[in-house]
Scaffold this motif. Structure first.
Motif, short mmCIF file in Angstrom:
data_model
loop_
_atom_site.label_atom_id
_atom_site.label_comp_id
_atom_site.label_asym_id
_atom_site.label_seq_id
_atom_site.Cartn_x
_atom_site.Cartn_y
_atom_site.Cartn_z
N THR A 193 45.33 -7.46 -8.54
CA THR A 193 44.88 -6.15 -9.03
C THR A 193 44.30 -5.31 -7.89
OG1 THR A 193 42.75 -7.13 -9.65
CG2 THR A 193 44.42 -6.95 -11.37
N ARG A 194 43.57 -5.95 -6.99
CA ARG A 194 42.99 -5.24 -5.85
C ARG A 194 44.10 -4.73 -4.93
NH1 ARG A 194 38.46 -2.67 -3.96
NH2 ARG A 194 37.15 -4.14 -5.06
N LEU A 195 45.11 -5.56 -4.70
CA LEU A 195 46.23 -5.17 -3.85
C LEU A 195 46.98 -3.98 -4.45
CD1 LEU A 195 47.93 -5.70 -1.33
CD2 LEU A 195 49.24 -7.36 -2.67
N ASP A 196 47.19 -3.99 -5.76
CA ASP A 196 47.86 -2.86 -6.41
C ASP A 196 47.05 -1.57 -6.25
OD1 ASP A 196 49.97 -4.44 -7.22
OD2 ASP A 196 49.14 -4.80 -9.23
N THR A 197 45.74 -1.68 -6.38
CA THR A 197 44.86 -0.52 -6.20
C THR A 197 44.98 0.02 -4.79
OG1 THR A 197 43.32 -1.43 -7.82
CG2 THR A 197 42.48 0.29 -6.36
N PHE A 198 44.98 -0.87 -3.81
CA PHE A 198 45.10 -0.45 -2.41
C PHE A 198 46.42 0.26 -2.16
CE2 PHE A 198 42.20 -4.16 -0.99
CZ PHE A 198 41.09 -3.43 -1.35
N LEU A 199 47.49 -0.32 -2.68
CA LEU A 199 48.80 0.28 -2.44
C LEU A 199 48.90 1.67 -3.07
CD1 LEU A 199 51.15 -2.81 -2.80
CD2 LEU A 199 50.45 -1.63 -0.71
N LYS A 200 48.30 1.86 -4.24
CA LYS A 200 48.31 3.18 -4.87
C LYS A 200 47.51 4.18 -4.03
CE LYS A 200 48.98 1.46 -9.54
NZ LYS A 200 48.32 1.10 -10.78
N ALA A 201 46.36 3.72 -3.52
CA ALA A 201 45.52 4.62 -2.70
C ALA A 201 46.16 4.93 -1.36
CB ALA A 201 44.15 3.97 -2.49
N LEU A 202 46.94 4.00 -0.84
CA LEU A 202 47.55 4.17 0.48
C LEU A 202 48.93 4.81 0.44
CD1 LEU A 202 46.53 0.74 1.97
CD2 LEU A 202 45.67 2.97 2.68
N GLN A 203 49.42 5.12 -0.75
CA GLN A 203 50.74 5.75 -0.88
C GLN A 203 50.77 7.01 -0.03
OE1 GLN A 203 53.36 4.66 -2.97
NE2 GLN A 203 54.59 6.27 -2.09
N PRO A 204 51.66 7.06 0.98
CA PRO A 204 51.67 8.23 1.86
C PRO A 204 52.19 9.48 1.16
CG PRO A 204 53.32 6.62 2.55
CD PRO A 204 52.59 6.03 1.39
N THR A 205 51.67 10.60 1.58
CA THR A 205 52.10 11.89 1.06
C THR A 205 52.89 12.62 2.14
OG1 THR A 205 50.11 13.03 1.83
CG2 THR A 205 50.02 12.04 -0.37
N HIS A 206 53.31 13.82 1.85
CA HIS A 206 54.07 14.60 2.85
C HIS A 206 53.22 14.94 4.07
CE1 HIS A 206 51.96 17.69 0.53
NE2 HIS A 206 52.13 18.48 1.56
N GLN A 207 51.89 14.85 3.94
CA GLN A 207 51.00 15.17 5.06
C GLN A 207 50.93 14.04 6.09
OE1 GLN A 207 47.46 15.80 2.81
NE2 GLN A 207 47.85 17.98 2.52
N HIS A 208 51.34 12.82 5.69
CA HIS A 208 51.27 11.69 6.60
C HIS A 208 52.48 11.68 7.54
CE1 HIS A 208 48.50 10.22 3.42
NE2 HIS A 208 47.84 9.82 4.49
N SER A 209 52.29 11.03 8.68
CA SER A 209 53.36 10.96 9.68
C SER A 209 54.48 10.03 9.22
CB SER A 209 52.80 10.47 11.01
OG SER A 209 52.41 9.11 10.90
N ASP A 210 55.61 10.12 9.90
CA ASP A 210 56.74 9.24 9.61
C ASP A 210 56.37 7.79 9.88
OD1 ASP A 210 58.27 11.41 8.89
OD2 ASP A 210 59.24 11.60 10.86
N GLN A 211 55.50 7.57 10.86
CA GLN A 211 55.06 6.21 11.18
C GLN A 211 54.33 5.58 10.00
OE1 GLN A 211 52.27 5.96 14.42
NE2 GLN A 211 52.86 3.87 14.91
N VAL A 212 53.48 6.33 9.33
CA VAL A 212 52.76 5.82 8.16
C VAL A 212 53.74 5.54 7.03
CG1 VAL A 212 51.05 6.40 6.39
CG2 VAL A 212 50.56 6.89 8.78
N HIS A 213 54.69 6.43 6.82
CA HIS A 213 55.70 6.21 5.78
C HIS A 213 56.49 4.94 6.05
CE1 HIS A 213 55.51 9.87 3.28
NE2 HIS A 213 55.06 10.45 4.38
N ALA A 214 56.89 4.74 7.30
CA ALA A 214 57.67 3.55 7.65
C ALA A 214 56.84 2.28 7.50
CB ALA A 214 58.19 3.67 9.08
#
Length: 175
Positions: free
Chosen positions: A116-137
């Motif tokens: 459950t904690r990992l799912d929460t982290f992944l939702k919070a860390l979901q990159p947006t259009h403002q993040h770099s391509d490196q973060v998306h990758a």
């Protein structure tokens, strides 16, 4: 901290002087058991160890981090995760480099976190259009790694309830 300074100074000595020393002390192995026990018993020592870890990360001392992180690796403890991620890292997730570093940390510890904690982290860390391509990758690679390490689902069994085998008695254990 003293081990780090001794290790740093000994690397600056010429090789013949290092070998000529009366006592060779290893300053890159695991921490002594007494240090680990003291960190678990003393709240002040634990806080000092956290600041030391941040300092070692700031100066990019890989050996120091590798020595201290196993002692602090309480990622299954809810209060530790709350302090580290929710109160420390998540406050700066709007910055691209913070997001990238948290993703790198999760790369190594995701298997120690409750689901459950990992799912929460992944939702919070979901990159947006403002993040770099490196973060998306990096986010995409982390998701793939997490999905590949999860246990595969149990295969569906094709059970024929009308089979004559269904009428046979099954063994049982008397508890």
């Amino acid at each position: 901290m003293i081990d780090d300074q001794v290790r740093n100074l000994s690397t600056k000595l010429p090789p013949d002087e290092r070998e000529a020393a009366l006592t060779v002390i290893e300053h890159s192995g695991p921490l002594p058991d007494a240090v680990e026990a003291y960190l678990q018993d003393s709240a002040a020592a634990s806080i000092l160890a956290m600041y030391y870890t941040l300092h070692a990360a700031k100066i990019k001392d890989r050996v120091a981090l590798l020595r201290i992180l196993p002692v602090l690796a309480e990622f299954q403890a809810e209060d530790f995760c709350t302090s580290l991620f929710d109160e420390f890292f998540f406050a700066g997730l709007s910055r691209d480099n913070v997001n990238r570093h948290v993703l790198k940390l999760l790369w190594y510890i995701h298997h120690k976190l409750p689901a459950t904690r990992l799912d929460t982290f992944l939702k919070a860390l979901q990159p947006t259009h403002q993040h770099s391509d490196q973060v998306h990758a990096l986010f995409k690679l982390l998701k793939e790694k997490i999905n590949s390490t999860e246990e595969p689902p149990m295969p569906e069994l094709d059970i024929d309830l009308n089979s004559p085998l269904m009428s046979l008695p099954t063994p049982y254990h008397n508890i």
